[in-house]
Design a protein around this motif. Sequence first.
Motif, PDB file in Angstrom:
ATOM      1  N   VAL A  21       0.847  -1.190   0.000  1.00 18.69           N
ATOM      2  CA  VAL A  21       0.000   0.000   0.000  1.00 18.69           C
ATOM      3  C   VAL A  21       0.883   1.241   0.000  1.00 18.69           C
ATOM      4  O   VAL A  21       1.879   1.303   0.736  1.00 18.69           O
ATOM      5  N   ALA A  22       0.535   2.230  -0.806  1.00 18.17           N
ATOM      6  CA  ALA A  22       1.259   3.499  -0.808  1.00 18.17           C
ATOM      7  C   ALA A  22       0.833   4.347   0.378  1.00 18.17           C
ATOM      8  O   ALA A  22      -0.261   4.176   0.935  1.00 18.17           O
ATOM      9  N   GLY A  23       1.700   5.285   0.752  1.00 15.71           N
ATOM     10  CA  GLY A  23       1.313   6.258   1.758  1.00 15.71           C
ATOM     11  C   GLY A  23       0.307   7.243   1.176  1.00 15.71           C
ATOM     12  O   GLY A  23       0.066   7.284  -0.027  1.00 15.71           O
ATOM     13  N   CYS A  24      -0.282   8.044   2.031  1.00 10.47           N
ATOM     14  CA  CYS A  24      -1.303   8.999   1.599  1.00 10.47           C
ATOM     15  C   CYS A  24      -0.691  10.041   0.663  1.00 10.47           C
ATOM     16  O   CYS A  24       0.309  10.690   0.990  1.00 10.47           O
ATOM     17  N   LEU A  25      -1.279  10.202  -0.506  1.00 15.30           N
ATOM     18  CA  LEU A  25      -0.812  11.209  -1.455  1.00 15.30           C
ATOM     19  C   LEU A  25      -1.124  12.597  -0.929  1.00 15.30           C
ATOM     20  O   LEU A  25      -2.189  12.838  -0.356  1.00 15.30           O
ATOM     21  N   ARG A  26      -0.208  13.525  -1.173  1.00 13.87           N
ATOM     22  CA  ARG A  26      -0.372  14.903  -0.734  1.00 13.87           C
ATOM     23  C   ARG A  26      -0.278  15.833  -1.934  1.00 13.87           C
ATOM     24  O   ARG A  26       0.164  15.447  -3.001  1.00 13.87           O
ATOM     25  N   THR A  27      -0.666  17.069  -1.730  1.00 15.61           N
ATOM     26  CA  THR A  27      -0.442  18.059  -2.768  1.00 15.61           C
ATOM     27  C   THR A  27       1.047  18.396  -2.797  1.00 15.61           C
ATOM     28  O   THR A  27       1.703  18.402  -1.748  1.00 15.61           O
ATOM     29  N   PRO A  28       1.616  18.667  -3.977  1.00 15.96           N
ATOM     30  CA  PRO A  28       3.072  18.846  -4.100  1.00 15.96           C
ATOM     31  C   PRO A  28       3.532  20.229  -3.673  1.00 15.96           C
ATOM     32  O   PRO A  28       4.006  21.028  -4.483  1.00 15.96           O
ATOM     33  N   SER A  29       3.420  20.522  -2.387  1.00 11.15           N
ATOM     34  CA  SER A  29       3.832  21.831  -1.877  1.00 11.15           C
ATOM     35  C   SER A  29       5.343  21.927  -1.717  1.00 11.15           C
ATOM     36  O   SER A  29       5.900  23.013  -1.620  1.00 11.15           O
ATOM     37  N   GLY A  30       6.017  20.790  -1.698  1.00 12.43           N
ATOM     38  CA  GLY A  30       7.470  20.775  -1.562  1.00 12.43           C
ATOM     39  C   GLY A  30       8.007  19.423  -1.955  1.00 12.43           C
ATOM     40  O   GLY A  30       7.246  18.484  -2.198  1.00 12.43           O
ATOM     41  N   GLY A  31       9.321  19.303  -2.053  1.00 15.25           N
ATOM     42  CA  GLY A  31       9.914  18.057  -2.496  1.00 15.25           C
ATOM     43  C   GLY A  31       9.560  16.881  -1.620  1.00 15.25           C
ATOM     44  O   GLY A  31       9.344  15.770  -2.101  1.00 15.25           O
ATOM     45  N   SER A  32       9.484  17.101  -0.306  1.00 19.39           N
ATOM     46  CA  SER A  32       9.208  15.987   0.600  1.00 19.39           C
ATOM     47  C   SER A  32       7.754  15.546   0.557  1.00 19.39           C
ATOM     48  O   SER A  32       7.409  14.488   1.081  1.00 19.39           O
ATOM     49  N   SER A  33       6.874  16.349  -0.046  1.00 19.62           N
ATOM     50  CA  SER A  33       5.459  15.988  -0.099  1.00 19.62           C
ATOM     51  C   SER A  33       5.150  15.049  -1.245  1.00 19.62           C
ATOM     52  O   SER A  33       4.063  14.493  -1.320  1.00 19.62           O
ATOM     53  N   ARG A  34       6.095  14.879  -2.162  1.00 19.88           N
ATOM     54  CA  ARG A  34       5.880  13.985  -3.294  1.00 19.88           C
ATOM     55  C   ARG A  34       6.424  12.595  -2.955  1.00 19.88           C
ATOM     56  O   ARG A  34       7.552  12.450  -2.525  1.00 19.88           O
ATOM     57  N   GLN A  35       5.608  11.610  -3.186  1.00 18.10           N
ATOM     58  CA  GLN A  35       5.974  10.253  -2.812  1.00 18.10           C
ATOM     59  C   GLN A  35       6.858   9.610  -3.875  1.00 18.10           C
ATOM     60  O   GLN A  35       6.645   9.797  -5.072  1.00 18.10           O
ATOM     61  N   SER A  36       7.861   8.872  -3.425  1.00 18.23           N
ATOM     62  CA  SER A  36       8.718   8.102  -4.318  1.00 18.23           C
ATOM     63  C   SER A  36       8.420   6.624  -4.131  1.00 18.23           C
ATOM     64  O   SER A  36       7.653   6.228  -3.240  1.00 18.23           O
ATOM     65  N   ILE A  37       9.033   5.809  -4.971  1.00 16.27           N
ATOM     66  CA  ILE A  37       8.919   4.365  -4.811  1.00 16.27           C
ATOM     67  C   ILE A  37      10.319   3.753  -4.788  1.00 16.27           C
ATOM     68  O   ILE A  37      11.261   4.299  -5.370  1.00 16.27           O
ATOM     69  N   LEU A  38      10.432   2.634  -4.092  1.00 15.99           N
ATOM     70  CA  LEU A  38      11.617   1.790  -4.159  1.00 15.99           C
ATOM     71  C   LEU A  38      11.220   0.510  -4.876  1.00 15.99           C
ATOM     72  O   LEU A  38      10.278  -0.174  -4.454  1.00 15.99           O
ATOM     73  N   HIS A  39      11.921   0.211  -5.946  1.00 20.27           N
ATOM     74  CA  HIS A  39      11.669  -1.005  -6.731  1.00 20.27           C
ATOM     75  C   HIS A  39      12.782  -1.989  -6.391  1.00 20.27           C
ATOM     76  O   HIS A  39      13.940  -1.771  -6.725  1.00 20.27           O
ATOM     77  N   VAL A  40      12.430  -3.049  -5.690  1.00 18.65           N
ATOM     78  CA  VAL A  40      13.425  -3.984  -5.172  1.00 18.65           C
ATOM     79  C   VAL A  40      13.293  -5.323  -5.891  1.00 18.65           C
ATOM     80  O   VAL A  40      12.207  -5.923  -5.919  1.00 18.65           O
ATOM     81  N   ASP A  41      14.397  -5.769  -6.471  1.00 13.77           N
ATOM     82  CA  ASP A  41      14.447  -7.067  -7.138  1.00 13.77           C
ATOM     83  C   ASP A  41      15.733  -7.764  -6.696  1.00 13.77           C
ATOM     84  O   ASP A  41      16.793  -7.592  -7.294  1.00 13.77           O
ATOM     85  N   GLY A  42      15.645  -8.523  -5.606  1.00 13.19           N
ATOM     86  CA  GLY A  42      16.846  -9.094  -5.017  1.00 13.19           C
ATOM     87  C   GLY A  42      17.722  -7.990  -4.459  1.00 13.19           C
ATOM     88  O   GLY A  42      17.256  -7.123  -3.728  1.00 13.19           O
ATOM     89  N   LYS A  43      18.990  -7.991  -4.822  1.00 11.79           N
ATOM     90  CA  LYS A  43      19.898  -6.954  -4.338  1.00 11.79           C
ATOM     91  C   LYS A  43      19.805  -5.663  -5.145  1.00 11.79           C
ATOM     92  O   LYS A  43      20.363  -4.645  -4.750  1.00 11.79           O
ATOM     93  N   ARG A  44      19.125  -5.720  -6.287  1.00 13.79           N
ATOM     94  CA  ARG A  44      18.996  -4.534  -7.116  1.00 13.79           C
ATOM     95  C   ARG A  44      17.876  -3.647  -6.607  1.00 13.79           C
ATOM     96  O   ARG A  44      16.731  -4.084  -6.466  1.00 13.79           O
ATOM     97  N   VAL A  45      18.205  -2.385  -6.304  1.00  7.82           N
ATOM     98  CA  VAL A  45      17.232  -1.436  -5.781  1.00  7.82           C
ATOM     99  C   VAL A  45      17.243  -0.189  -6.663  1.00  7.82           C
ATOM    100  O   VAL A  45      18.293   0.402  -6.904  1.00  7.82           O
ATOM    101  N   ARG A  46      16.081   0.187  -7.155  1.00  7.71           N
ATOM    102  CA  ARG A  46      15.933   1.398  -7.936  1.00  7.71           C
ATOM    103  C   ARG A  46      14.917   2.319  -7.261  1.00  7.71           C
ATOM    104  O   ARG A  46      14.073   1.869  -6.475  1.00  7.71           O
ATOM    105  N   SER A  47      14.994   3.600  -7.584  1.00 10.44           N
ATOM    106  CA  SER A  47      14.078   4.557  -6.980  1.00 10.44           C
ATOM    107  C   SER A  47      13.691   5.632  -7.993  1.00 10.44           C
ATOM    108  O   SER A  47      14.426   5.896  -8.946  1.00 10.44           O
ATOM    109  N   ARG A  48      12.551   6.223  -7.763  1.00  2.99           N
ATOM    110  CA  ARG A  48      12.093   7.366  -8.565  1.00  2.99           C
ATOM    111  C   ARG A  48      10.841   7.929  -7.925  1.00  2.99           C
ATOM    112  O   ARG A  48      10.233   7.311  -7.033  1.00  2.99           O
ATOM    113  N   LEU A  49      10.440   9.109  -8.407  1.00  2.00           N
ATOM    114  CA  LEU A  49       9.170   9.674  -7.987  1.00  2.00           C
ATOM    115  C   LEU A  49       8.016   8.842  -8.537  1.00  2.00           C
ATOM    116  O   LEU A  49       8.129   8.213  -9.593  1.00  2.00           O
ATOM    117  N   LEU A  50       6.935   8.840  -7.822  1.00  2.00           N
ATOM    118  CA  LEU A  50       5.704   8.262  -8.333  1.00  2.00           C
ATOM    119  C   LEU A  50       5.281   9.055  -9.568  1.00  2.00           C
ATOM    120  O   LEU A  50       5.325  10.280  -9.571  1.00  2.00           O
TER     121      LEU A  50
END
Length: 266
Positions: A173-202
């Motif tokens: 489950v994702a965290g509660c989405l917020r309005t993008p008032s600042g960088g920390s208010s935008r949710q990112s994701i971690l994509h984990v496949d074994g030891k490989r970890v990638r990240s980006r903004l939703l």
Amino acid sequence: GVLTSHRGQDFAALANALEEEGYRFGAVLVDAKHFVPQSRPRVFIIGVSAEVAVADELVRHDPTPVWHPEGLVQAFDAISDSARRAWLWWNLPSPPRRTHDLIDLIEDEPSGVSWNTQAQTERLIGMMSKANLDKLDQAKQLNRTTVGGLYRRTRTDAAGNKVQRTEVRFDAVAGCLRTPSGGSSRQSILHVDGKRVRSRLLSPREAARLMGLPDSYVLPANYNDAYHVAGDGVVVPVVRFLTKQLLEPLLFKKPQAGTEPTGVSA
């Protein structure tokens, strides 16, 4: 916050206003996680004009924890006696079983965002507390691809200093989405496949999906504008559920004898 702001006085004022305008009313707290993979608890207050007949099956004699948790019951206890007499414990069926998890809504090739560099991902991981690092390690050991929602938070460390932390959840489950008032208010994701970890903004489309919007829904071209649509909205399947189970039965119920039909307020 409507239940607790100003120690419940704001909710009491709303209750008094509805009662003074001749409404019977009640509130339910619905977490969107029952319908979409996003944790988004919201209070819905539904009022019905006193002239409108309310079917017995639409109300309960007492609260139920599913829709009337402790915080809502405490808010009810703080309203005036006259408002309590106008109160209705709305009766809703159990929430449906959610059919999608967060990973099901994630795009392989997202539009409007790019994957972070490895250095950027490592920086986000480096901002985690031990508890969150443990969550990440557990995700790496699952032997399957998993996706977690990631937020940046300001926390106080052991020395009393405010530091920025990243916090992740891998409960589908994702965290509660917020309005993008600042960088920390935008949710990112971690994509984990074994030891490989990638990240980006939703991505904007992923955020829209988390609100229950179909892919045919046209989003603004600008990232922040599109994200604002999600962060400032209500989840479509939640409102559809309330409409089907409560609003439509109220709207199409014949008025009591000798009265004119009025309406329903939500």
